[in-house]
Scaffold this active site. Structure first.
Site, PDB file in Angstrom:
ATOM      1  N   ASP A   1       0.907  -1.077   0.043  1.00 17.16           N
ATOM      2  CA  ASP A   1      -0.022   0.022   0.029  1.00 17.16           C
ATOM      3  C   ASP A   1       0.979   1.243  -0.024  1.00 17.16           C
ATOM      4  O   ASP A   1       0.483   2.201  -0.369  1.00 17.16           O
ATOM      5  CB  ASP A   1      -0.810   0.048   1.027  1.00 17.16           C
ATOM      6  CG  ASP A   1      -2.041  -1.134   0.889  1.00 17.16           C
ATOM      7  OD1 ASP A   1      -1.670  -2.305   1.609  1.00 17.16           O
ATOM      8  OD2 ASP A   1      -2.968  -1.023   0.275  1.00 17.16           O
TER       9      ASP A   1
ATOM     10  N   ASN B   1       1.932  -2.927   4.226  1.00 16.84           N
ATOM     11  CA  ASN B   1       1.037  -3.788   3.412  1.00 16.84           C
ATOM     12  C   ASN B   1       0.177  -4.534   4.661  1.00 16.84           C
ATOM     13  O   ASN B   1       0.274  -4.344   5.840  1.00 16.84           O
ATOM     14  CB  ASN B   1       1.727  -4.946   2.892  1.00 16.84           C
ATOM     15  CG  ASN B   1       0.685  -5.628   1.579  1.00 16.84           C
ATOM     16  OD1 ASN B   1       0.293  -4.930   1.124  1.00 16.84           O
ATOM     17  ND2 ASN B   1       1.008  -6.912   1.457  1.00 16.84           N
ATOM     18  N   LYS B   2      -0.941  -5.265   4.190  1.00 18.22           N
ATOM     19  CA  LYS B   2      -1.852  -5.868   5.084  1.00 18.22           C
ATOM     20  C   LYS B   2      -1.301  -6.567   6.344  1.00 18.22           C
ATOM     21  O   LYS B   2      -0.106  -7.228   6.003  1.00 18.22           O
ATOM     22  CB  LYS B   2      -2.782  -6.744   4.062  1.00 18.22           C
ATOM     23  CG  LYS B   2      -3.898  -7.360   5.021  1.00 18.22           C
ATOM     24  CD  LYS B   2      -5.131  -6.330   5.066  1.00 18.22           C
ATOM     25  CE  LYS B   2      -5.373  -5.486   3.978  1.00 18.22           C
ATOM     26  NZ  LYS B   2      -6.313  -6.198   3.189  1.00 18.22           N
TER      27      LYS B   2
END
Lengths: 290, 290
Positions: free
Chosen positions: B197, B207-208
């Site tokens: 992201d 990121n996640k």
């Protein structure tokens, strides 16, 4: 108890997703005590042979859970040693042996939890993964000493819910997270504490999938990673036990043609990621290799 | 478009759980193009001032997603540079600027995926976490070259389902697992590939949640860990962006009195765990420090 009833019990133990290794091992001893008491035979020799076979079959149901094999082997050995030729007394003694081993296992859990609580001390934030009755006992011992817990949901069965509910009923401030957030929250813990289904000869542990990830994240954040498990959990054989896989349906996804759903329940976490092992005899710290 | 309609769009972007950072950034440009075309004003100065404010408000909605701030800043800068005083032409130009940035973002994703597919090569087993449209494009490019995928479910929203369904429709052999099984399956992958992201100045990625765990497990197993993300994802500010937290209800657990449910969506994975970064310009391998 007839063979059909026994086979139902075998299936029940094989498919059990709720009980941890120690609890399930004690349940297996309960089954054997029941069989010892009720087996419809008139002679001690077929009675003993059937019980031996039952004990062996039960011992093989859950390869990732060493205490089942260990406690059932101790029971079989006692049965062989006792070698009582009078059936009523043989039945009575076999039941008493099972009950004694159940009591021994329970005491080992309690003593293990006691040593672990002493190691952790008061006012600690402790993170765990999956559900361990030994970890729960540690929480019970520490619940009024400022304990705070971080609990993972533990997919696919979400055993973390059971733990969070119990901790909440004790008023233990608890943070509940997805397994994916382990790396985010481990830095906020003073220590990680997990139980184990088996302990391998080199100190590696078999526990619910995700434990290895948590151990890596703990190491990355310099957070102690403790394993509490009674000595009954030692896996004696040379090779690692099989890592059990459960039904794909537990993940609750549709049947996509090219997709294979996997549901491996257990994994090995290597000994070098463990800071200390606690059993009923006490605490053993890992010695850093120079 | 009036302020009420715009505020609805702001809320939609803030609450979006389905689109990745690049896609959502393009959607924000769509919103601004719409506002540029439709804002009910007669003068160019209030039109431009309102658009500037809209662009700033939109840019701040998703701190974990750098492309939103980056693309919207570029659009604002173009708007200021163009400085057209005739309203119809100003509207037309602002819309064209947004469309050009959308096209640029799309092309960057495609070129990034192209370089990534080249790096991976054919007949590979690739593991990923969460859903990235860039990773999906890489899979599309490699789907007929013997690609096999390992996909995590990615709790709590289970974006892995979307990916598995798409891979299945392409006939890509896919293994679907819980996040907790990442440590079990990473050893079976030739490489891990994730999107991001945001990309921080030092090469760390946002990121996640779960990405850091996968990176640690990849390192443990000596499996390459690749990040594919366009240069629009660079987070320019000095500090790390805020890690967004979403609604507790997504975890679907009851309200236990002593339990706090946490749902942190994003986390930072440090640069030292990344083997290579791929953007639209090419592949940059990490240089091992001696």
């Amino acid at each position: 108890m007839n063979p059909t009833e026994f086979n139902q019990k075998i299936a029940e133990v094989r498919n059990d997703r709720d009980r941890g290794a120690s609890e399930l091992a004690r349940y297996c001893l309960d089954i054997l005590a029941w069989a010892a008491r009720e087996l419809p035979v008139d002679e001690v020799t077929p009675w003993r042979e059937t019980l031996f076979r039952f004990a062996c079959e039960l011992a093989e149901t859950r390869p990732s859970m060493a205490p089942i094999a260990n406690l059932l082997r101790q029971w079989r050995e006692a049965l062989a040693r006792d070698c009582i030729m009078e059936l009523p007394l043989a039945r009575h003694t076999a039941v008493a042996r099972a009950e004694a081993l159940i009591a021994l296992s329970r005491r080992a859990v309690i003593e293990c939890a006691d040593h672990t609580a002493g190691l952790l001390g008061s006012n600690r934030t402790v993170m765990t993964h999956s559900f361990s009755s030994t970890v729960l006992e540690v929480c019970r011992l520490l619940k009024d000493t400022g304990l705070r817990m971080i609990v993972t949901e533990s997919r696919p069965r979400e055993e973390g819910r059971q733990l969070a509910r119990q901790l909440s009923s004790w008023g233990v401030p608890t943070t509940y997270i997805t397994d994916a957030q382990m790396g985010v929250f481990v830095a906020r813990a003073d220590a990680v504490l997990v139980g184990a289904d088996s302990l391998l000869a080199d100190g590696a542990i078999v526990n619910k999938a995700g434990t290895h990830l948590l151990a890596l994240a703990a190491q990355e954040n310099k957070v102690a990673f403790y394993v509490c498990c009674e000595s009954f959990k030692r896996h004696e054989a040379g090779e690692s036990p099989a890592m059990e896989e459960m039904s794909q349906t537990e993940l609750g996804v549709p049947d996509w043609p090219a997709v294979t759903v996997r549901n491996v329940y257990f994994e090995v976490t290597p000994a070098r990621l463990v800071s200390a092992w606690i059993d009923e005899k006490g605490v053993r710290h890992r010695i850093e290799k120079p």
